[in-house]
Write an enzyme that holds these catalytic residues in place. Structure first.
Site, PDB file in Angstrom:
ATOM      1  N   LYS A 200       0.804  -1.225   0.000  1.00 17.86           N
ATOM      2  CA  LYS A 200       0.000   0.000   0.000  1.00 17.86           C
ATOM      3  C   LYS A 200       0.840   1.280   0.000  1.00 17.86           C
ATOM      4  O   LYS A 200       0.397   2.307  -0.498  1.00 17.86           O
ATOM      5  CB  LYS A 200      -0.958   0.009   1.190  1.00 17.86           C
ATOM      6  CG  LYS A 200      -2.141  -0.919   1.040  1.00 17.86           C
ATOM      7  CD  LYS A 200      -3.138  -0.710   2.170  1.00 17.86           C
ATOM      8  CE  LYS A 200      -4.411  -1.499   1.932  1.00 17.86           C
ATOM      9  NZ  LYS A 200      -5.453  -1.170   2.922  1.00 17.86           N
TER      10      LYS A 200
ATOM     11  N   ASP B 107     -10.512   2.979   0.918  1.00 18.65           N
ATOM     12  CA  ASP B 107     -10.803   2.543   2.285  1.00 18.65           C
ATOM     13  C   ASP B 107     -11.453   3.672   3.082  1.00 18.65           C
ATOM     14  O   ASP B 107     -12.331   3.431   3.918  1.00 18.65           O
ATOM     15  CB  ASP B 107      -9.521   2.104   2.998  1.00 18.65           C
ATOM     16  CG  ASP B 107      -9.006   0.757   2.522  1.00 18.65           C
ATOM     17  OD1 ASP B 107      -9.833  -0.058   2.052  1.00 18.65           O
ATOM     18  OD2 ASP B 107      -7.791   0.518   2.606  1.00 18.65           O
TER      19      ASP B 107
ATOM     20  N   GLY C 241      -1.946   0.631  13.066  1.00 16.81           N
ATOM     21  CA  GLY C 241      -1.394   0.070  11.833  1.00 16.81           C
ATOM     22  C   GLY C 241      -1.947   0.784  10.606  1.00 16.81           C
ATOM     23  O   GLY C 241      -2.578   1.840  10.702  1.00 16.81           O
ATOM     24  N   GLY C 242      -1.723   0.170   9.447  1.00 16.85           N
ATOM     25  CA  GLY C 242      -2.120   0.801   8.189  1.00 16.85           C
ATOM     26  C   GLY C 242      -3.590   1.146   8.112  1.00 16.85           C
ATOM     27  O   GLY C 242      -3.970   2.204   7.605  1.00 16.85           O
TER      28      GLY C 242
END
Length: 289
Positions: free
Chosen positions: A74, A111, A135-136
């Site tokens: 990503k 997202d 996190g991501g």
């Protein structure tokens, strides 16, 4: 490629990541294509970090319209992009790429869109939020909450040192939001929060399925207007969601975020909005089948 009608265009999409495991994206995008009477396919393309360059060359060569991106690509995929949208720029990660006719690549973060869609009618303006995990996935959630008017975010983490960079980067991007970084052990009350979002893998099918990031007593401290939002979608009802329901709290699972981020990606690639109800049914059938 000039499109004259639905029948002369064959839409090729895929997802790159490593490992990919059991993705719901193929069945969702099959349903999206069918809902519009379009011909095409969606491929699972497991891609290790050392194969990323060759994979992108293949996607261009084989006339893909676009592809989704998941862990661990990503951030690295941004090196190949000619431009990114605002959400991708703010989140610092890309999960959707469009391949243009000249074979240049544009990056997007759907997202954020997917996260917002299930809660866009909830009034969060001027409110406080808690995010579990740094996190991501938390990056898209921070951007989404900012767009909904949240004024203070508490990030709960296992490791303050490792999470410091994430918190600091968003303090710089969003100076009008107060961003707190808090050790997990101090999560004992939710009474000040209007929304609590789980971005950790706790509760996910597999080794974490029997775990929850919040204890029962803590969940009960959430106000009656508060919302528990678990972005984990497999299983449909995580332990956290079951705890929230038992405590009589409003809760949202991750399946709608998954469907809406996928629908937004599909629209970016084709210029056409798919039927999200049919995409969700296909995803549920795959999950529960």
């Amino acid at each position: 490629m000039e499109e004259n009608s639905n029948k002369d265009t064959y839409y090729k999409f895929g997802i790159i990541g490593y490992p990919l495991g059991h993705s719901l994206s193929p069945v969702m995008h099959r349903a999206a294509l069918d809902s519009l009477g379009l011909c095409g396919e969606y491929q699972l393309l497991e891609t290790s970090p050392e194969d990323l360059i060759d994979r992108i060359k293949m996607l261009k060569r084989d006339n893909f319209f676009g592809f989704n991106v998941t862990i661990p690509h990503k951030v690295p995929v941004s090196l190949f992009l000619s431009k990114v949208d605002e959400y991708a720029n703010l989140a610092g990660s890309v999960n959707t790429v469009r391949i243009l006719e000249d074979k240049s690549l544009e990056g997007f973060n759907t997202d954020v869109y997917g996260f917002i869609k299930p809660i866009e009618k909830i009034d969060l303006n001027g409110k406080k939020a808690a995010i579990l995990g740094t996190g991501g996935a938390s990056r898209a959630v921070i951007v989404g909450l900012k767009s909904l008017g949240i004024v203070e975010i508490s990030l709960y983490t296992r490791n303050i040192i490792d999470s410091h960079r994430t918190a600091e980067s968003f303090r710089q991007k969003f100076p009008d939001i107060k961003i707190n970084l808090v050790q997990n052990e101090f999560l004992t009350s939710l009474e000040e929060f209007s929304i609590v979002v789980n971005t950790t893998p706790l509760g996910m099918k597999g080794k974490y399925i029997d775990e929850s990031p919040i204890g029962d007593n803590t969940i009960r401290t959430l106000s009656n207007d508060g919302v528990i939002y678990d972005i984990v979608y497999n299983p449909l009802k995580t332990k956290l969601i079951r705890q929230a329901e038992k405590a009589g709290k409003k809760c949202i699972g991750g399946i709608d975020m998954l469907v809406h981020q996928g629908a937004r990606a599909f629209e970016i690639w084709t210029g056409k909005a798919p039927n999200t109800d049919k995409m969700k049914i296909a995803a549920l059938e795959k999950l529960c089948g």
